[in-house]
Design an enzyme around this catalytic site. Structure first.
Site, PDB file in Angstrom:
ATOM      1  N   HIS A   4       5.069   4.405  12.928  1.00  0.00           N
ATOM      2  CA  HIS A   4       4.947   4.228  11.379  1.00  0.00           C
ATOM      3  C   HIS A   4       5.916   5.336  10.331  1.00  0.00           C
ATOM      4  O   HIS A   4       6.342   6.279  10.842  1.00  0.00           O
ATOM      5  CB  HIS A   4       3.283   4.583  10.499  1.00  0.00           C
ATOM      6  CG  HIS A   4       3.865   4.586   9.094  1.00  0.00           C
ATOM      7  ND1 HIS A   4       2.791   3.310   8.428  1.00  0.00           N
ATOM      8  CD2 HIS A   4       4.425   5.441   8.007  1.00  0.00           C
ATOM      9  CE1 HIS A   4       2.835   3.984   7.355  1.00  0.00           C
ATOM     10  NE2 HIS A   4       3.602   4.983   7.499  1.00  0.00           N
ATOM     11  N   ASN A  57       9.112   3.394   3.427  1.00  0.00           N
ATOM     12  CA  ASN A  57       9.276   3.127   5.414  1.00  0.00           C
ATOM     13  C   ASN A  57      10.496   2.817   5.337  1.00  0.00           C
ATOM     14  O   ASN A  57      11.325   2.228   4.899  1.00  0.00           O
ATOM     15  CB  ASN A  57       8.287   2.539   4.783  1.00  0.00           C
ATOM     16  CG  ASN A  57       6.331   2.936   4.801  1.00  0.00           C
ATOM     17  OD1 ASN A  57       6.717   3.595   3.389  1.00  0.00           O
ATOM     18  ND2 ASN A  57       6.518   3.261   5.364  1.00  0.00           N
ATOM     19  N   CYS A  99       5.136   8.897   0.863  1.00  0.00           N
ATOM     20  CA  CYS A  99       3.826   9.252  -0.447  1.00  0.00           C
ATOM     21  C   CYS A  99       3.848  10.648  -1.362  1.00  0.00           C
ATOM     22  O   CYS A  99       3.771  11.533  -0.912  1.00  0.00           O
ATOM     23  CB  CYS A  99       3.162  10.520   1.407  1.00  0.00           C
ATOM     24  SG  CYS A  99       1.384  10.118   1.308  1.00  0.00           S
ATOM     25  N   HIS A 136       8.980   6.192   7.786  1.00  0.00           N
ATOM     26  CA  HIS A 136       9.638   6.592   7.126  1.00  0.00           C
ATOM     27  C   HIS A 136      11.141   7.245   7.474  1.00  0.00           C
ATOM     28  O   HIS A 136      11.586   7.251   7.939  1.00  0.00           O
ATOM     29  CB  HIS A 136       8.755   7.725   6.035  1.00  0.00           C
ATOM     30  CG  HIS A 136       7.939   6.924   5.541  1.00  0.00           C
ATOM     31  ND1 HIS A 136       7.724   7.229   4.090  1.00  0.00           N
ATOM     32  CD2 HIS A 136       6.690   7.433   5.773  1.00  0.00           C
ATOM     33  CE1 HIS A 136       5.980   6.487   3.883  1.00  0.00           C
ATOM     34  NE2 HIS A 136       5.600   6.940   5.410  1.00  0.00           N
ATOM     35  N   ARG A 151       0.570  -1.515   0.110  1.00  0.00           N
ATOM     36  CA  ARG A 151      -0.133  -0.079  -0.446  1.00  0.00           C
ATOM     37  C   ARG A 151       0.804   1.094  -0.167  1.00  0.00           C
ATOM     38  O   ARG A 151       1.218   2.136  -0.556  1.00  0.00           O
ATOM     39  CB  ARG A 151      -1.229   0.256   0.986  1.00  0.00           C
ATOM     40  CG  ARG A 151      -2.019   0.863   0.904  1.00  0.00           C
ATOM     41  CD  ARG A 151      -1.250   2.502   1.916  1.00  0.00           C
ATOM     42  NE  ARG A 151      -1.233   2.524   2.444  1.00  0.00           N
ATOM     43  CZ  ARG A 151      -0.557   3.327   3.302  1.00  0.00           C
ATOM     44  NH1 ARG A 151      -0.167   4.741   2.511  1.00  0.00           N
ATOM     45  NH2 ARG A 151       0.057   3.323   4.780  1.00  0.00           N
ATOM     46  N   ASP A 152       1.714   1.707   1.131  1.00  0.00           N
ATOM     47  CA  ASP A 152       2.468   2.742   1.330  1.00  0.00           C
ATOM     48  C   ASP A 152       3.388   2.863  -0.160  1.00  0.00           C
ATOM     49  O   ASP A 152       4.319   4.073  -0.538  1.00  0.00           O
ATOM     50  CB  ASP A 152       3.196   2.883   2.363  1.00  0.00           C
ATOM     51  CG  ASP A 152       3.107   4.071   3.013  1.00  0.00           C
ATOM     52  OD1 ASP A 152       3.179   5.208   2.096  1.00  0.00           O
ATOM     53  OD2 ASP A 152       2.951   4.660   4.378  1.00  0.00           O
TER      54      ASP A 152
HETATM   55  P1  HMG Z   1     -13.267  14.758  -2.009  1.00  0.00           P
HETATM   56  O1  HMG Z   1     -12.342  15.378  -3.967  1.00  0.00           O
HETATM   57  O2  HMG Z   1     -13.424  15.757  -1.330  1.00  0.00           O
HETATM   58  O3  HMG Z   1     -14.187  14.293  -2.735  1.00  0.00           O
HETATM   59  O4  HMG Z   1     -11.857  13.916  -1.691  1.00  0.00           O
HETATM   60  P2  HMG Z   1     -15.875  14.736  -2.202  1.00  0.00           P
HETATM   61  O5  HMG Z   1     -16.298  13.481  -0.862  1.00  0.00           O
HETATM   62  O6  HMG Z   1     -15.954  15.334  -2.764  1.00  0.00           O
HETATM   63  O7  HMG Z   1     -16.298  13.408  -3.714  1.00  0.00           O
HETATM   64  C1  HMG Z   1     -16.414  13.959  -4.518  1.00  0.00           C
HETATM   65  C2  HMG Z   1     -16.235  11.789  -5.834  1.00  0.00           C
HETATM   66  O8  HMG Z   1     -15.323  11.400  -5.370  1.00  0.00           O
HETATM   67  C3  HMG Z   1     -17.928  11.477  -5.728  1.00  0.00           C
HETATM   68  O9  HMG Z   1     -18.052  11.440  -7.269  1.00  0.00           O
HETATM   69  C4  HMG Z   1     -17.466  10.823  -4.590  1.00  0.00           C
HETATM   70  O10 HMG Z   1     -18.365   9.665  -4.625  1.00  0.00           O
HETATM   71  C5  HMG Z   1     -16.148  10.358  -5.323  1.00  0.00           C
HETATM   72  P3  HMG Z   1     -19.119  12.357  -8.043  1.00  0.00           P
HETATM   73  O11 HMG Z   1     -20.796  12.597  -7.063  1.00  0.00           O
HETATM   74  O12 HMG Z   1     -19.130  13.473  -7.687  1.00  0.00           O
HETATM   75  O13 HMG Z   1     -19.220  11.571  -9.341  1.00  0.00           O
HETATM   76  N1  HMG Z   1     -15.614   9.435  -3.832  1.00  0.00           N
HETATM   77  C6  HMG Z   1     -14.504   8.236  -4.227  1.00  0.00           C
HETATM   78  N2  HMG Z   1     -15.120   7.154  -5.224  1.00  0.00           N
HETATM   79  C7  HMG Z   1     -14.321   6.210  -4.733  1.00  0.00           C
HETATM   80  N3  HMG Z   1     -13.990   5.799  -3.386  1.00  0.00           N
HETATM   81  C8  HMG Z   1     -14.137   6.785  -2.648  1.00  0.00           C
HETATM   82  C9  HMG Z   1     -14.419   7.795  -2.632  1.00  0.00           C
HETATM   83  N4  HMG Z   1     -14.632   9.291  -1.709  1.00  0.00           N
HETATM   84  C10 HMG Z   1     -15.204  10.175  -2.915  1.00  0.00           C
HETATM   85  N5  HMG Z   1     -13.362   6.345  -1.295  1.00  0.00           N
HETATM   86  C11 HMG Z   1     -11.246  11.941  -0.540  1.00  0.00           C
HETATM   87  C12 HMG Z   1     -11.788  13.670  -0.733  1.00  0.00           C
HETATM   88  C13 HMG Z   1     -11.068  11.405   0.554  1.00  0.00           C
HETATM   89  C14 HMG Z   1     -11.987  11.106  -1.148  1.00  0.00           C
HETATM   90  C15 HMG Z   1      -9.626  11.838  -1.416  1.00  0.00           C
HETATM   91  O14 HMG Z   1      -9.063  12.921  -1.037  1.00  0.00           O
HETATM   92  C16 HMG Z   1      -8.523  10.594  -1.064  1.00  0.00           C
HETATM   93  O15 HMG Z   1      -9.396   9.725  -1.622  1.00  0.00           O
HETATM   94  N6  HMG Z   1      -7.590  11.161  -0.768  1.00  0.00           N
HETATM   95  C17 HMG Z   1      -6.652   9.112  -0.327  1.00  0.00           C
HETATM   96  C18 HMG Z   1      -5.430  10.885  -0.067  1.00  0.00           C
HETATM   97  C19 HMG Z   1      -4.267   9.150  -0.145  1.00  0.00           C
HETATM   98  O16 HMG Z   1      -4.750   7.830  -0.297  1.00  0.00           O
HETATM   99  N7  HMG Z   1      -3.127   9.395   0.667  1.00  0.00           N
HETATM  100  C20 HMG Z   1      -2.555   8.780   1.199  1.00  0.00           C
HETATM  101  C21 HMG Z   1      -2.847   7.636   2.070  1.00  0.00           C
HETATM  102  S1  HMG Z   1      -2.284   8.352   3.550  1.00  0.00           S
HETATM  103  C22 HMG Z   1      -0.499   8.162   3.280  1.00  0.00           C
HETATM  104  O17 HMG Z   1      -0.016   7.861   2.764  1.00  0.00           O
HETATM  105  C23 HMG Z   1       0.137   8.027   5.224  1.00  0.00           C
HETATM  106  C24 HMG Z   1      -0.263   6.932   5.963  1.00  0.00           C
HETATM  107  O18 HMG Z   1       1.348   5.974   5.175  1.00  0.00           O
HETATM  108  C25 HMG Z   1       1.057   8.012   7.001  1.00  0.00           C
HETATM  109  C26 HMG Z   1       1.804   8.198   6.930  1.00  0.00           C
HETATM  110  O19 HMG Z   1       3.119   7.928   6.480  1.00  0.00           O
HETATM  111  O20 HMG Z   1       2.824   9.552   7.584  1.00  0.00           O
HETATM  112  C27 HMG Z   1      -1.170   6.213   6.351  1.00  0.00           C
HETATM  113 MG    MG Z   2       3.581   6.074   5.416  1.00  0.00          MG
END
Ligand code: HMG
Ligand code: MG
Length: 319
Positions: A226, A268, A259, A228, A30-31
């Site tokens: 967690h 990581n 990320c 990096h 995933r990450d």
């Molecule tokens: P948004 O644009 O604000 O979404 O994004 P929304 O709620 O306004 O919805 C817009 C459209 O997206 C809608 O469709 C929803 O249905 C659709 P429409 O009605 O316009 O046709 N939608 C989705 N479709 C599929 N799956 C979904 C989904 N949600 C909404 N789940 C949102 C908000 C949270 C969705 C967006 O910002 C997002 O997906 N962000 C994810 C970013 C991400 O994955 N980042 C990496 C992971 S975090 C990380 O790596 C850190 C970590 O490792 C820890 C560390 O290292 O610190 C965990």
């Molecule tokens: Mg991470």
């Protein structure tokens, strides 16, 4: 003591004040893969996860149910999950996934997912960039996700990013981290994972945050770390966390990762580097270092570049 210099295992010399066993939460699929510029074929991801399970990893974060446009590398979650059906047969393997909102939860539950993670931020800038929300709006977005998951008997991890520093905001005040950490636990998360998203933490900072969380009522037994490895601090930070009683450590096979929404985040902590240290300390993980290294060498071939893990490089070095 076991092992001798020159063989492919460290000498085992236990140290006091450390846990007997550590649960590794493997995040490479995933990450790691969310940050690859090339999209890895779904079948290769399934094989990667299967090989990680065969190497003895019991918790393997498989993918994310986020918006496919935000993380196109993981847009194949619906196709991947059915390919993982037989992995539970390998052992008692858990396959958690990232879920940001109810739409993501619906998608995950439809595939029979039993373990999810929501992911919050200690800083406003990263909350806006990663989730398109303020910190409090993201907590409000997670609330029904956690409630519905728990009502369904699904375990929930709460990630908290930028616990030790933020590339846009700089130092992050301890009180700010503790507030959001506590809010995630108050929503009903079973576990909290402290993210050093950009790899800037040092061991004293890790000990200070764990102490502040314990004082605020977040039990260390529920906390994972967690790290990096941007500044090469991930292993020292891990040791500091183990000394404070942490027994869950996130790591990524071969050191894959980063990320997409945090510039300067590199891979990581590499799982192999972690296992080398834990094997040397006589701390049980259940992981076969040789099988894991072979998996990361294979994955590096799929990605067309060598693994950044020092241990993978040392163990796969050919004269
Ligand atoms: P948004 O644009 O604000 O979404 O994004 P929304 O709620 O306004 O919805 C817009 C459209 O997206 C809608 O469709 C929803 O249905 C659709 P429409 O009605 O316009 O046709 N939608 C989705 N479709 C599929 N799956 C979904 C989904 N949600 C909404 N789940 C949102 C908000 C949270 C969705 C967006 O910002 C997002 O997906 N962000 C994810 C970013 C991400 O994955 N980042 C990496 C992971 S975090 C990380 O790596 C850190 C970590 O490792 C820890 C560390 O290292 O610190 C965990
Ligand atoms: Mg991470």
């Amino acid at each position: 003591m076991t092992g001798t210099p020159g063989t492919a295992l460290p000498m085992t010399v236990p140290a006091s004040g450390l846990p007997a066993r550590v649960r590794i939460h493997e995040v490479g699929a995933r990450d790691g893969l969310q940050n690859e510029s090339t999209v890895v074929p779904t079948e290769v991801k399934a094989q990667f996860i299967r090989r990680l399970a065969e190497a003895g990893l019991g918790t393997i974060e498989a993918t994310s149910f986020v918006h496919p446009k935000w993380v196109p590398q993981l847009a194949d979650a619906e196709r991947l999950f059915p390919l993982l059906g037989d992995i539970a047969d390998i052992g008692d393997v858990e396959l958690p996934v990232l879920v940001p909102n109810e739409r993501g939860l619906d998608r995950a539950l439809a595939l029979g997912v039993r373990r999810i993670a929501v992911f919050g931020s200690a800083t406003e800038t990263f909350a806006a960039r990663n989730l398109n929300r303020t910190v409090d709006e993201s907590l409000a977005m997670f609330e029904p996700v956690v409630a519905r998951a728990r009502a369904d008997g699904v375990a929930v991890r709460g990630y908290l990013s930028m616990c030790f520093g933020d590339p846009w905001e700089g130092a992050v005040p301890l009180g700010q981290v503790v507030r959001v950490a506590k809010a995630l636990m108050d929503l009903g998360c079973d576990e909290l994972s402290l993210g050093d998203t950009i790899g800037v933490a040092t061991p004293g900072q890790v000990a200070a945050l764990l102490a502040a969380l314990a004082e605020a009522g977040v039990p260390t037994a529920a906390v994972g770390v967690h790290f990096h490895d941007t500044y090469g601090q991930a292993l020292s930070n891990t040791l500091a966390a183990l000394q404070q009683g942490v027994t869950t450590v996130d790591a990524s096979a071969g050191g894959l990762g980063g990320c997409p929404y945090a510039r300067s985040a590199t891979g990581n902590l590499a799982t192999e580097d972690l296992v080398w240290m834990l094997d040397g300390l006589g701390i049980e993980t259940g992981v076969d270092l040789g099988a894991l290294t072979a998996t990361s060498v294979w994955m590096a071939e799929q990605l067309g570049r060598p693994s950044p893990s020092r241990t993978v490089r040392a163990l796969s070095h050919k004269e």
